[in-house]
Design an enzyme around this catalytic site. Structure first.
Site, PDB file in Angstrom:
ATOM      1  N   GLY A 189       0.686  -1.100   0.159  1.00  0.00           N
ATOM      2  CA  GLY A 189       0.044  -0.139  -0.104  1.00  0.00           C
ATOM      3  C   GLY A 189       0.946   1.242  -0.055  1.00  0.00           C
ATOM      4  O   GLY A 189       1.912   1.305   0.687  1.00  0.00           O
ATOM      5  N   ALA A 190       0.569   1.986  -0.793  1.00  0.00           N
ATOM      6  CA  ALA A 190       1.371   3.286  -1.243  1.00  0.00           C
ATOM      7  C   ALA A 190       2.195   3.978   0.145  1.00  0.00           C
ATOM      8  O   ALA A 190       3.165   4.026   0.378  1.00  0.00           O
ATOM      9  CB  ALA A 190       0.937   4.213  -2.071  1.00  0.00           C
ATOM     10  N   ASP A 206      -1.571   4.802  -6.362  1.00  0.00           N
ATOM     11  CA  ASP A 206      -0.215   4.456  -6.246  1.00  0.00           C
ATOM     12  C   ASP A 206       0.436   5.809  -6.767  1.00  0.00           C
ATOM     13  O   ASP A 206       1.776   6.283  -6.271  1.00  0.00           O
ATOM     14  CB  ASP A 206       0.143   3.378  -6.841  1.00  0.00           C
ATOM     15  CG  ASP A 206       0.011   2.196  -5.935  1.00  0.00           C
ATOM     16  OD1 ASP A 206      -1.167   1.635  -6.101  1.00  0.00           O
ATOM     17  OD2 ASP A 206       0.771   1.631  -5.074  1.00  0.00           O
TER      18      ASP A 206
HETATM   19  O1  MRU Z   1       0.713  -3.821  -4.828  1.00  0.00           O
HETATM   20  P1  MRU Z   1       0.058  -3.079  -3.566  1.00  0.00           P
HETATM   21  O2  MRU Z   1      -0.736  -4.188  -2.655  1.00  0.00           O
HETATM   22  O3  MRU Z   1       0.968  -2.424  -2.802  1.00  0.00           O
HETATM   23  O4  MRU Z   1      -0.847  -2.191  -4.356  1.00  0.00           O
HETATM   24  C1  MRU Z   1      -1.564  -1.339  -3.363  1.00  0.00           C
HETATM   25  C2  MRU Z   1      -2.640  -0.321  -4.165  1.00  0.00           C
HETATM   26  O5  MRU Z   1      -2.839  -0.429  -5.382  1.00  0.00           O
HETATM   27  C3  MRU Z   1      -3.354   0.395  -3.271  1.00  0.00           C
HETATM   28  O6  MRU Z   1      -4.761   0.614  -4.048  1.00  0.00           O
HETATM   29  C4  MRU Z   1      -2.607   1.931  -3.290  1.00  0.00           C
HETATM   30  O7  MRU Z   1      -1.384   1.520  -2.981  1.00  0.00           O
HETATM   31  C5  MRU Z   1      -3.435   2.642  -2.234  1.00  0.00           C
HETATM   32  S1  MRU Z   1      -3.148   2.262  -0.643  1.00  0.00           S
HETATM   33  C6  MRU Z   1      -3.690   3.307   0.413  1.00  0.00           C
END
Ligand code: MRU
Length: 350
Positions: free
Chosen positions: A52-53, A240
């Protein structure tokens, strides 16, 4: 009646380590890992133990601060040289979420004027803690703005996990649901399972169940049918990286939902903090898209499901074109089209 619901969190700073909830093991096992060495931080990000970003940005910031606090030197120039190398290494862990680079840059800026190694070490740790605590406030504010947009008792769809465990607390796309629970507002949430890593079925369902949100799991391929049959009224997703024109990178499958929203004339919202905007990029075409290991598709729980020799394309993110986005919910307010103009005004004050 006592409220027995909780909003789970995934990051706890202890004096000698960062304790993270291992998201690879969820929902079957609640395992906390203690990260203190550079390789432990790097590995946790690459292998999606933390994801998650905003959460990877905060983790990388702690990783850089803690690694540099262990570095033995009194020489500031030598310290800065090592700092840049460690920063580059952590930066290379995942390419798409701009929050990672943003958090690391924030640390670099914080020590620009440091006069000694000791001062730099203290500043790094304080800055990482500050990013962590500020993110909770930011996400809560995103949740408040989101709640103003989403009608009480409405049916909403989401993908991936842009939730509390992907941030400091509350999440971005899931923040209105958590806050709604606290304030007695109810939503029916359809969570797409999010192939291939299953952040939807493993994490979003787990998180929303704990905070008492009515969540129903669907496979990604059921989205079109569900929107029509269950009268979904809006889709909300995280992000992201958002380019200056509003084009948005998020988990693979997101742009498919945005196209469906246009067809069904329902709003498609992105929820993200201002640290997710990359104003250096004029459009989404130059957002780096992470491609992950083929085994994420060819295997399930280590068991091979595709024939040996199968070619695999496994992009972890896609880019949703700005014209498909009804509004971007940030901690500063909701940004509406025209994005070029309004993002500049709200995010950079330009
Ligand atoms: O590959 P991930 O699980 O890190 O991807 C996460 C996402 O795409 C989320 O939607 C994004 O990071 C926002 S988290 C608040």
């Amino acid at each position: 009646m006592t409220n027995t619901t909780t909003i789970p969190t995934s990051l706890n700073f202890r004096d000698d380590c960062l304790e993270i909830l291992n998201q690879q093991k969820l929902p079957h096992e609640i395992e906390y890992l203690k990260l203190s060495s550079l390789n432990e931080f790097y590995d946790a990000i690459v292998t999606l133990k933390v994801r998650g970003a905003p959460a990877i940005g905060i983790t990388a910031a702690y990783g850089l601060a803690m690694t540099m606090n262990q570095h033995q030197t009194e020489n500031l120039s030598e310290f800065i040289l090592e700092f840049r190398q460690v920063k580059e290494y952590l930066y290379s862990s995942r390419p798409t979420a701009v929050n990672l680079g943003w958090a690391l840059d924030s640390l670099e800026k914080a020590i620009e004027k440091a006069k000694s190694v000791n001062e730099a070490k203290t500043t790094l740790l304080h800055t990482a803690i500050q990013l962590h605590t500020e993110d909770e406030v930011i996400c809560r504010q995103i949740g408040e703005y989101g709640l103003e947009l989403l009608k009480d008792k409405s049916t909403i769809m989401t993908i991936c996990n842009a939730g509390s465990i992907a941030t400091s607390k509350y999440g971005t796309a899931l923040a209105p649901f958590h806050l709604g629970s606290e304030k007695g507002k109810n939503f029916d949430v359809y969570a797409c399972e999010t192939r291939p890593v299953l952040q939807g079925s493993r994490l979003t369902t787990w998180e929303l169940l704990q905070s008492g949100v009515n969540v129903t799991l669907i496979a990604d391929s059921m989205a079109a049918h569900t929107i029509k049959e269950k009268k979904v009224e809006a889709v909300i997703v995280g992000a992201d990286r958002i380019a200056a024109n509003g084009d948005t990178a998020n988990k693979i499958g997101t742009s498919m939902l945005a196209i469906l929203c246009q067809f069904h004339t329902i709003p498609f919202y992105v929820a993200a903090p201002s640290s997710t905007f990359d104003l250096k990029l004029p459009s989404g075409t130059s957002i780096p898209i992470e491609e992950r290991a083929p085994e994420e598709l060819t295997e399930i729980n280590g068991v091979r499901i595709a024939p040996q020799g199968t070619q695999v394309y496994n992009p972890a993110f896609d880019v949703t074109a700005n014209e498909l986005i009804s509004g971007i919910i940030t901690e500063k307010g909701v940004i509406y089209p025209s994005y070029e103009e309004n993002i500049g005004r709200m995010i950079s004050g330009g």
